[in-house]
Scaffold this motif. Structure first.
Motif, PDB file in Angstrom:
ATOM      1  N   SER A  12      31.733  39.228  42.215  1.00 22.14           N
ATOM      2  CA  SER A  12      32.863  38.343  41.975  1.00 22.14           C
ATOM      3  C   SER A  12      33.822  38.974  40.971  1.00 22.14           C
ATOM      4  O   SER A  12      33.454  39.915  40.258  1.00 22.14           O
ATOM      5  CB  SER A  12      32.428  36.952  41.513  1.00 22.14           C
ATOM      6  N   GLY A  13      35.029  38.447  40.944  1.00 20.00           N
ATOM      7  CA  GLY A  13      36.046  38.982  40.041  1.00 20.00           C
ATOM      8  C   GLY A  13      36.856  37.870  39.419  1.00 20.00           C
ATOM      9  O   GLY A  13      36.898  36.750  39.934  1.00 20.00           O
ATOM     10  N   ILE A  14      37.482  38.203  38.300  1.00 17.08           N
ATOM     11  CA  ILE A  14      38.353  37.233  37.626  1.00 17.08           C
ATOM     12  C   ILE A  14      39.547  37.981  37.050  1.00 17.08           C
ATOM     13  O   ILE A  14      39.413  39.103  36.549  1.00 17.08           O
ATOM     14  CB  ILE A  14      37.562  36.442  36.550  1.00 17.08           C
ATOM     15  N   GLN A  15      40.710  37.356  37.160  1.00 20.44           N
ATOM     16  CA  GLN A  15      41.935  38.005  36.686  1.00 20.44           C
ATOM     17  C   GLN A  15      42.111  37.824  35.183  1.00 20.44           C
ATOM     18  O   GLN A  15      41.933  36.713  34.678  1.00 20.44           O
ATOM     19  CB  GLN A  15      43.155  37.362  37.346  1.00 20.44           C
ATOM     20  N   GLY A  23      38.444  25.381  34.180  1.00 19.37           N
ATOM     21  CA  GLY A  23      38.305  25.501  35.637  1.00 19.37           C
ATOM     22  C   GLY A  23      37.614  26.799  36.026  1.00 19.37           C
ATOM     23  O   GLY A  23      36.685  26.808  36.833  1.00 19.37           O
ATOM     24  N   GLY A  27      34.046  26.398  37.728  1.00 21.32           N
ATOM     25  CA  GLY A  27      34.040  26.783  39.142  1.00 21.32           C
ATOM     26  C   GLY A  27      33.392  28.133  39.395  1.00 21.32           C
ATOM     27  O   GLY A  27      32.864  28.375  40.476  1.00 21.32           O
ATOM     28  N   VAL A  46      39.579  41.864  37.254  1.00 21.22           N
ATOM     29  CA  VAL A  46      40.464  42.434  38.282  1.00 21.22           C
ATOM     30  C   VAL A  46      41.910  42.527  37.786  1.00 21.22           C
ATOM     31  O   VAL A  46      42.773  41.749  38.163  1.00 21.22           O
ATOM     32  CB  VAL A  46      40.332  41.678  39.630  1.00 21.22           C
ATOM     33  N   HIS A  49      44.741  43.003  40.464  1.00 23.95           N
ATOM     34  CA  HIS A  49      45.228  41.762  41.062  1.00 23.95           C
ATOM     35  C   HIS A  49      46.244  41.072  40.142  1.00 23.95           C
ATOM     36  O   HIS A  49      47.193  40.455  40.603  1.00 23.95           O
ATOM     37  CB  HIS A  49      44.065  40.793  41.334  1.00 23.95           C
ATOM     38  N   TYR A 132      47.502  41.177  48.495  1.00 23.31           N
ATOM     39  CA  TYR A 132      46.457  40.836  47.522  1.00 23.31           C
ATOM     40  C   TYR A 132      45.098  40.522  48.173  1.00 23.31           C
ATOM     41  O   TYR A 132      44.064  41.043  47.749  1.00 23.31           O
ATOM     42  CB  TYR A 132      47.003  39.660  46.712  1.00 23.31           C
ATOM     43  N   ASP A 139      37.334  44.759  47.308  1.00 28.48           N
ATOM     44  CA  ASP A 139      36.437  44.549  46.150  1.00 28.48           C
ATOM     45  C   ASP A 139      35.045  44.147  46.640  1.00 28.48           C
ATOM     46  O   ASP A 139      34.026  44.646  46.152  1.00 28.48           O
ATOM     47  CB  ASP A 139      36.936  43.390  45.265  1.00 28.48           C
ATOM     48  N   VAL A 150      32.607  31.826  43.881  1.00 31.19           N
ATOM     49  CA  VAL A 150      34.001  31.538  43.528  1.00 31.19           C
ATOM     50  C   VAL A 150      34.241  30.037  43.525  1.00 31.19           C
ATOM     51  O   VAL A 150      33.420  29.248  44.011  1.00 31.19           O
ATOM     52  CB  VAL A 150      34.986  32.161  44.555  1.00 31.19           C
ATOM     53  N   ASP A 153      39.293  27.323  45.563  1.00 28.32           N
ATOM     54  CA  ASP A 153      40.603  27.901  45.901  1.00 28.32           C
ATOM     55  C   ASP A 153      40.515  29.324  46.455  1.00 28.32           C
ATOM     56  O   ASP A 153      41.479  29.809  47.037  1.00 28.32           O
ATOM     57  CB  ASP A 153      41.527  27.880  44.665  1.00 28.32           C
ATOM     58  N   GLY A 188      33.629  22.810  41.934  1.00 25.60           N
ATOM     59  CA  GLY A 188      34.247  23.899  42.688  1.00 25.60           C
ATOM     60  C   GLY A 188      35.771  23.844  42.621  1.00 25.60           C
ATOM     61  O   GLY A 188      36.450  24.829  42.893  1.00 25.60           O
ATOM     62  N   ILE A 190      38.251  22.108  39.767  1.00 26.90           N
ATOM     63  CA  ILE A 190      38.599  21.289  38.600  1.00 26.90           C
ATOM     64  C   ILE A 190      40.120  21.113  38.601  1.00 26.90           C
ATOM     65  O   ILE A 190      40.864  22.073  38.772  1.00 26.90           O
ATOM     66  CB  ILE A 190      38.115  21.980  37.291  1.00 26.90           C
ATOM     67  N   LYS A 202      45.580  28.466  34.575  1.00 28.97           N
ATOM     68  CA  LYS A 202      45.995  29.039  33.293  1.00 28.97           C
ATOM     69  C   LYS A 202      47.499  29.264  33.252  1.00 28.97           C
ATOM     70  O   LYS A 202      48.068  29.455  32.191  1.00 28.97           O
ATOM     71  CB  LYS A 202      45.208  30.309  32.963  1.00 28.97           C
TER      72      LYS A 202
HETATM   73  P1  TYM Z   1      41.060  33.734  39.403  1.00 29.37           P
HETATM   74  O1  TYM Z   1      41.161  34.776  38.361  1.00 29.37           O
HETATM   75  O2  TYM Z   1      42.259  32.911  39.688  1.00 29.37           O
HETATM   76  O3  TYM Z   1      39.889  32.724  39.053  1.00 29.37           O
HETATM   77  C1  TYM Z   1      38.579  33.191  38.759  1.00 29.37           C
HETATM   78  C2  TYM Z   1      37.567  32.245  39.342  1.00 29.37           C
HETATM   79  O4  TYM Z   1      37.753  30.925  38.844  1.00 29.37           O
HETATM   80  C3  TYM Z   1      37.849  30.003  39.916  1.00 29.37           C
HETATM   81  N1  TYM Z   1      38.770  28.933  39.543  1.00 29.37           N
HETATM   82  C4  TYM Z   1      38.474  27.624  39.595  1.00 29.37           C
HETATM   83  N2  TYM Z   1      37.356  26.976  39.973  1.00 29.37           N
HETATM   84  C5  TYM Z   1      37.370  25.634  39.903  1.00 29.37           C
HETATM   85  N3  TYM Z   1      38.431  24.916  39.483  1.00 29.37           N
HETATM   86  C6  TYM Z   1      39.582  25.510  39.094  1.00 29.37           C
HETATM   87  N4  TYM Z   1      40.607  24.804  38.670  1.00 29.37           N
HETATM   88  C7  TYM Z   1      39.628  26.943  39.144  1.00 29.37           C
HETATM   89  N5  TYM Z   1      40.582  27.846  38.839  1.00 29.37           N
HETATM   90  C8  TYM Z   1      40.036  29.060  39.088  1.00 29.37           C
HETATM   91  C9  TYM Z   1      38.399  30.826  41.070  1.00 29.37           C
HETATM   92  O5  TYM Z   1      38.111  30.221  42.309  1.00 29.37           O
HETATM   93  C10 TYM Z   1      37.694  32.143  40.874  1.00 29.37           C
HETATM   94  O6  TYM Z   1      36.410  32.120  41.453  1.00 29.37           O
HETATM   95  N6  TYM Z   1      41.391  36.359  43.647  1.00 29.37           N
HETATM   96  C11 TYM Z   1      40.488  35.927  42.597  1.00 29.37           C
HETATM   97  C12 TYM Z   1      39.872  37.078  41.841  1.00 29.37           C
HETATM   98  C13 TYM Z   1      39.215  38.096  42.702  1.00 29.37           C
HETATM   99  C14 TYM Z   1      37.956  37.973  43.320  1.00 29.37           C
HETATM  100  C15 TYM Z   1      37.731  39.209  43.992  1.00 29.37           C
HETATM  101  C16 TYM Z   1      37.008  36.959  43.403  1.00 29.37           C
HETATM  102  C17 TYM Z   1      39.695  39.333  42.979  1.00 29.37           C
HETATM  103  N7  TYM Z   1      38.797  40.018  43.757  1.00 29.37           N
HETATM  104  C18 TYM Z   1      36.571  39.423  44.734  1.00 29.37           C
HETATM  105  C19 TYM Z   1      35.867  37.187  44.138  1.00 29.37           C
HETATM  106  C20 TYM Z   1      35.634  38.399  44.801  1.00 29.37           C
HETATM  107  C21 TYM Z   1      41.262  35.083  41.603  1.00 29.37           C
HETATM  108  O7  TYM Z   1      42.461  35.147  41.529  1.00 29.37           O
HETATM  109  O8  TYM Z   1      40.494  34.346  40.762  1.00 29.37           O
END
Ligand code: TYM
Length: 332
Positions: A12-15, A23, A27, A46, A49, A132, A139, A150, A153, A188, A190, A202
């Motif tokens: 998994s990844g996070i920006q 959230g 999540g 990441v 991204h 993207y 990844d 994840v 979303d 999953g 918020i 954010k």
């Molecule tokens: P990102 O950085 O926006 O968010 C990271 C993770 O947090 C989850 N998330 C939430 N879950 C519940 N409620 C919310 N309000 C909420 N906001 C964010 C997202 O679902 C995510 O799991 N594209 C991805 C990053 C990514 C990635 C990957 C994930 C890049 N490569 C490969 C998995 C595998 C993203 O923008 O997450």
């Protein structure tokens, strides 16, 4: 080592485009450390991204370290799992090109995140924002991940990664594992504290809409006190009570309590008590995380060493997959 290689893999990844929100934590991030028991885990900050939306370079640099430190604070063990920064492993963009040639324009046009973000940043609808999800597929597929933990979303993006994997496998013979999204039943998705119809994010202009993982106790209490609810003053879950249901999700995630337990606990009490209890449950979880985060960030040299080691281990795996893919498509 032998045991490690027989385990199924999770990626998994996070920006690092800002401070993590509640959230992100509920999540995604809170689920990542527990998965280490069962899976061979790879987690990435990441940063490639992140630049699909314009970032301040100095802030991006700082937030990248902060993000990595938060993953470690949340219990990801870098000796067991791989933690790395995406731009340290160039194989992601290399595979991304090959996958882009196996992804349809129409598929990318249907991504709801692209539609949302291109409406929000009309002055910068760049090609990276559009492609993207291909980089995200790279990844995941680069490491043969079975599971992708994840939030709701990101489900559509993981489904696209599945389609790309299947299409490639059909065209060139079995190469990629077809990944599955792992999404929590509770938390999953918020929602914003100010607008329960929108995801907590954010990048929300209204800072009262989200809780940051770096908010102090007073700020957390203040934001929950202002959370939008309804005029009924009774705590129970219902489609008509999106604000209260969202607070129940947060409280359940923080305390492990069921809906019935939560309803019983606040029977006959107003929203004031409920909001304070939710705020306190978040503070109880975040305070030790924030302390650990500060401790890890204070030793930058050690953090850099961990990320360098993670990048090397990731590159080792990524090279193997990339070589296989290059051979299959006919690159000499
Ligand atoms: P990102 O950085 O926006 O968010 C990271 C993770 O947090 C989850 N998330 C939430 N879950 C519940 N409620 C919310 N309000 C909420 N906001 C964010 C997202 O679902 C995510 O799991 N594209 C991805 C990053 C990514 C990635 C990957 C994930 C890049 N490569 C490969 C998995 C595998 C993203 O923008 O997450």
């Amino acid at each position: 080592m032998a045991e490690l290689e027989t385990k199924k893999r999770v990626f998994s990844g996070i920006q690092p485009s800002g401070t993590f929100t509640l959230g992100n934590y509920v999540g995604a991030v809170r689920n990542w450390a527990p998965l280490q028991k069962e899976f061979d885990c790879i987690y990435s900050v990441v940063n490639m991204h992140a630049i699909t939306v314009r970032q301040q370079p100095a802030a991006l640099r700082r937030q990248t370290y902060e993000a990595a430190a938060m993953l470690l604070a949340a219990g990801i063990n870098p000796k067991q799992s791989i933690v790395f920064v995406q731009s340290h492993v160039p194989q992601h963009t290399q595979l991304s090109w090959v996958l882009a040639c196996n992804t349809m324009f129409g598929e990318l046009s249907r991504m709801t995140q692209f539609k949302d973000k291109s409406q929000k940043h009309t002055e910068n609808v760049n090609a990276g924002l559009f492609t993207y999800p291909v980089l995200m597929a790279a990844d995941i597929l680069l490491y043969g991940a079975h599971g992708v933990p994840v939030g709701e979303d990101q489900k559509q993006h993981v489904e696209l990664a599945r389609n790309i994997a299947q299409r490639f496998n059909n065209a060139y013979s079995d190469t990629f594992i077809v990944p599955e999204p792992y999404i929590q039943k509770i938390g999953g998705r918020i929602m914003s504290l100010q607008n329960p119809a929108a995801k907590m994010s954010k990048s929300d202009e209204n800072i009262n809409g989200f809780i940051s993982m770096q908010d102090d106790a007073d700020t957390i209490v203040r934001k929950f006190k202002r959370a939008v609810t309804d005029s009924e003053a009774r705590v129970y879950r219902s489609k008509e009570k999106a604000g209260v249901s969202n607070l129940m999700d947060i409280y359940a995630a923080m305390t492990g309590k069921t809906d019935a337990e939560i309803e019983a606990e606040f029977e006959g009490k107003g929203y004031g008590d409920f909001k304070l209890a939710v705020a306190q449950s978040v503070i109880d979880v975040f305070a030790p995380l924030q302390q650990e985060h500060a401790r890890i960030l204070a030793d930058k040299a050690e953090l850099e060493r961990i990320l360098e080691d993670g990048a090397q281990r990731a590159q080792h795996l990524a090279n193997k997959m990339l070589a296989k893919v290059y051979k299959k498509v006919g690159f000499v």
